[in-house]
Motif scaffolding. Structure first.
Motif, PDB file in Angstrom:
ATOM      1  N   GLY A   1      36.850  34.626  23.914  1.00  0.00           N
ATOM      2  CA  GLY A   1      37.360  35.916  23.478  1.00  0.00           C
ATOM      3  C   GLY A   1      36.283  36.977  23.583  1.00  0.00           C
ATOM      4  N   PHE A   2      36.692  38.213  23.366  1.00  0.00           N
ATOM      5  CA  PHE A   2      35.705  39.285  23.432  1.00  0.00           C
ATOM      6  C   PHE A   2      36.093  40.460  22.550  1.00  0.00           C
ATOM      7  N   ASN A   3      35.109  41.217  22.179  1.00  0.00           N
ATOM      8  CA  ASN A   3      35.257  42.482  21.477  1.00  0.00           C
ATOM      9  C   ASN A   3      34.931  43.586  22.471  1.00  0.00           C
ATOM     10  N   HIS A   4      35.625  44.690  22.384  1.00  0.00           N
ATOM     11  CA  HIS A   4      35.290  45.812  23.264  1.00  0.00           C
ATOM     12  C   HIS A   4      35.424  47.124  22.500  1.00  0.00           C
ATOM     13  N   ARG A   5      34.420  47.994  22.683  1.00  0.00           N
ATOM     14  CA  ARG A   5      34.470  49.346  22.139  1.00  0.00           C
ATOM     15  C   ARG A   5      34.384  50.307  23.309  1.00  0.00           C
ATOM     16  N   GLN A   6      35.351  51.189  23.394  1.00  0.00           N
ATOM     17  CA  GLN A   6      35.379  52.204  24.436  1.00  0.00           C
ATOM     18  C   GLN A   6      34.389  53.295  24.068  1.00  0.00           C
ATOM     19  N   GLY A   7      33.427  53.552  24.955  1.00  0.00           N
ATOM     20  CA  GLY A   7      32.443  54.596  24.699  1.00  0.00           C
ATOM     21  C   GLY A   7      32.899  55.947  25.207  1.00  0.00           C
ATOM     22  N   GLN A   8      32.155  56.982  24.856  1.00  0.00           N
ATOM     23  CA  GLN A   8      32.471  58.331  25.320  1.00  0.00           C
ATOM     24  C   GLN A   8      32.223  58.477  26.812  1.00  0.00           C
ATOM     25  N   ASN A   9      31.342  57.621  27.345  1.00  0.00           N
ATOM     26  CA  ASN A   9      31.127  57.568  28.792  1.00  0.00           C
ATOM     27  C   ASN A   9      30.808  56.116  29.155  1.00  0.00           C
TER      28      ASN A   9
ATOM     29  N   GLY B   1      27.166  44.121  26.699  1.00  0.00           N
ATOM     30  CA  GLY B   1      26.681  45.109  27.620  1.00  0.00           C
ATOM     31  C   GLY B   1      27.625  46.288  27.721  1.00  0.00           C
ATOM     32  N   SER B   2      27.247  47.248  28.521  1.00  0.00           N
ATOM     33  CA  SER B   2      28.014  48.473  28.696  1.00  0.00           C
ATOM     34  C   SER B   2      29.005  48.315  29.850  1.00  0.00           C
ATOM     35  N   TYR B   3      30.140  47.666  29.568  1.00  0.00           N
ATOM     36  CA  TYR B   3      31.153  47.389  30.585  1.00  0.00           C
ATOM     37  C   TYR B   3      32.499  47.907  30.122  1.00  0.00           C
ATOM     38  N   SER B   4      33.314  48.356  31.056  1.00  0.00           N
ATOM     39  CA  SER B   4      34.655  48.825  30.727  1.00  0.00           C
ATOM     40  C   SER B   4      35.482  47.662  30.180  1.00  0.00           C
ATOM     41  N   ARG B   5      36.609  47.973  29.505  1.00  0.00           N
ATOM     42  CA  ARG B   5      37.474  46.924  28.998  1.00  0.00           C
ATOM     43  C   ARG B   5      37.964  46.051  30.137  1.00  0.00           C
ATOM     44  N   LYS B   6      38.320  46.665  31.253  1.00  0.00           N
ATOM     45  CA  LYS B   6      38.814  45.912  32.395  1.00  0.00           C
ATOM     46  C   LYS B   6      37.743  44.940  32.924  1.00  0.00           C
ATOM     47  N   ASP B   7      36.497  45.387  33.044  1.00  0.00           N
ATOM     48  CA  ASP B   7      35.417  44.505  33.511  1.00  0.00           C
ATOM     49  C   ASP B   7      35.105  43.418  32.490  1.00  0.00           C
ATOM     50  N   CYS B   8      35.151  43.762  31.217  1.00  0.00           N
ATOM     51  CA  CYS B   8      34.903  42.793  30.153  1.00  0.00           C
ATOM     52  C   CYS B   8      36.006  41.725  30.149  1.00  0.00           C
ATOM     53  N   GLN B   9      37.270  42.163  30.263  1.00  0.00           N
ATOM     54  CA  GLN B   9      38.398  41.234  30.302  1.00  0.00           C
ATOM     55  C   GLN B   9      38.317  40.341  31.534  1.00  0.00           C
TER      56      GLN B   9
ATOM     57  N   ASP C   1      30.869  49.016  24.926  1.00  0.00           N
ATOM     58  CA  ASP C   1      30.214  47.825  24.392  1.00  0.00           C
ATOM     59  C   ASP C   1      31.140  46.628  24.570  1.00  0.00           C
ATOM     60  N   CYS C   2      30.698  45.639  25.331  1.00  0.00           N
ATOM     61  CA  CYS C   2      31.437  44.409  25.602  1.00  0.00           C
ATOM     62  C   CYS C   2      30.676  43.248  24.977  1.00  0.00           C
ATOM     63  N   GLN C   3      31.329  42.519  24.073  1.00  0.00           N
ATOM     64  CA  GLN C   3      30.716  41.360  23.417  1.00  0.00           C
ATOM     65  C   GLN C   3      31.567  40.136  23.724  1.00  0.00           C
ATOM     66  N   ILE C   4      31.019  39.180  24.461  1.00  0.00           N
ATOM     67  CA  ILE C   4      31.752  37.974  24.854  1.00  0.00           C
ATOM     68  C   ILE C   4      31.354  36.823  23.928  1.00  0.00           C
ATOM     69  N   PHE C   5      32.351  36.046  23.476  1.00  0.00           N
ATOM     70  CA  PHE C   5      32.129  34.951  22.543  1.00  0.00           C
ATOM     71  C   PHE C   5      32.581  33.624  23.132  1.00  0.00           C
ATOM     72  N   ASP C   6      31.812  32.564  22.877  1.00  0.00           N
ATOM     73  CA  ASP C   6      32.253  31.231  23.294  1.00  0.00           C
ATOM     74  C   ASP C   6      33.075  30.612  22.153  1.00  0.00           C
ATOM     75  N   GLU C   7      33.604  29.388  22.367  1.00  0.00           N
ATOM     76  CA  GLU C   7      34.505  28.762  21.401  1.00  0.00           C
ATOM     77  C   GLU C   7      33.842  28.541  20.036  1.00  0.00           C
TER      78      GLU C   7
ATOM     79  N   ASP D   1      35.616  45.775  12.154  1.00  0.00           N
ATOM     80  CA  ASP D   1      35.138  47.059  12.652  1.00  0.00           C
ATOM     81  C   ASP D   1      36.220  47.666  13.543  1.00  0.00           C
ATOM     82  N   ASP D   2      36.918  48.677  13.042  1.00  0.00           N
ATOM     83  CA  ASP D   2      38.055  49.217  13.782  1.00  0.00           C
ATOM     84  C   ASP D   2      37.668  50.070  14.993  1.00  0.00           C
ATOM     85  N   ARG D   3      36.385  50.210  15.260  1.00  0.00           N
ATOM     86  CA  ARG D   3      35.971  50.888  16.491  1.00  0.00           C
ATOM     87  C   ARG D   3      36.140  49.957  17.699  1.00  0.00           C
ATOM     88  N   TYR D   4      36.281  48.660  17.443  1.00  0.00           N
ATOM     89  CA  TYR D   4      36.395  47.654  18.500  1.00  0.00           C
ATOM     90  C   TYR D   4      37.818  47.136  18.622  1.00  0.00           C
TER      91      TYR D   4
END
Length: 188
Positions: A32-40, A1-9, A45-51, A64-67
Motif C-alpha cells: 500500500g501507499f500514502n500520497h500527498r498532492q503537493g502544490q507543484n 519521494g516526490s512522485y505524482s499519485r499516478k507514478d506512486c500507484q 509525497d509518496c510513501q510506499i509500505f510493505d506488508e 493525517d488528512d493531507r494524505y
C-alpha cells in the motif's frame, strides 16, 4: 519521494521502488501507499509500505488528512470482462460499518477481505440479488457484510465501531454503476 499519485500507484502495482536509481535497489513488495498532492511536482509525497508495515498501519496512515491512503489488494473476480473508471475501487473507512438491521443485504462468514470485496464488485455476477454499493469486513470474525446501500444513499445507517474487541472496516464501492476492467492478475 516526490512522485505524482499516478507514478506512486504504478510503482506500487508493479512492486517497483520509484526512486531505484537513487536508492540502490529496484524492487519493494508494495502492500500500500500514502500520497500527498503537493502544490507543484517537487512537493508531492509518496510513501510506499510493505506488508509488515501495513499490518498495523491503517489508522495511523489515515490520521493525517493531507494524505490519501491506498491499500493494494488482489481481489478475486467472477467476471473479468468489466472495468472500473475510478483509479481506486473502494473508499476505505476504518472502524465504521452499515447498520446490519436496516442496511445489510447479505452476510457471509469465514471469508477473506479480498473475497468480500470481490463479491461486492461482482454483484449479480456473483449470484447476488442486488448491486453492491458497500461492504464492511470484520477482521476479528472474518465476517463480510454486503449492502445495496452506502453512506451516500443511506447516511443514517452508517455506524462507528465502539467495541475495542473487534475490528470492522467500511468499504464504499467507487465502481457502482460503472463497468469494470482489471489489468493485473492475482498471482502468488
Amino acid at each position: 519521494g516526490s512522485y505524482s499519485r499516478k507514478d506512486c500507484q504504478s510503482a506500487c502495482l508493479n512492486n517497483e521502488h520509484p526512486s531505484q536509481t537513487f536508492s540502490g535497489y529496484s524492487s519493494v513488495a508494495c502492500a500500500g501507499f500514502n500520497h500527498r498532492q503537493g502544490q507543484n511536482s517537487l512537493m508531492h509525497d509518496c510513501q510506499i509500505f510493505d506488508e509488515q508495515q501495513m499490518e498495523f498501519l491503517d489508522n495511523e496512515a489515515l490520521a493525517d488528512d493531507r494524505y490519501s491512503f491506498y491499500r493494494k489488494l488482489c481481489v478475486p473476480r467472477a467476471s473479468e470482462a468489466k472495468s472500473c473508471q475510478s483509479h481506486y475501487h473502494f473508499a476505505f473507512v476504518p472502524d465504521q460499518y452499515m447498520d446490519p438491521a436496516t442496511a445489510v443485504s447479505k452476510t457471509l462468514d469465514n471469508v477473506s477481505l479480498e473475497q468480500c470485496l470481490g463479491l461486492c464488485l461482482d454483484g449479480p455476477e456473483a449470484s447476488l440479488s442486488f448491486s453492491c454499493r458497500s461492504a464492511a469486513f470484520n477482521r476479528t470474525s472474518s465476517r463480510c457484510f454486503l449492502s445495496a446501500q452506502s453512506a451516500v444513499s443511506q447516511p443514517q445507517a452508517l455506524r462507528r465501531n465502539q467495541d475495542p474487541n473487534f475490528r470492522i472496516d467500511y468499504f464504499e464501492s467507487n465502481c457502482y454503476s460503472n463497468s469494470y476492467s482489471f489489468s493485473h492478475e492475482c498471482t502468488e
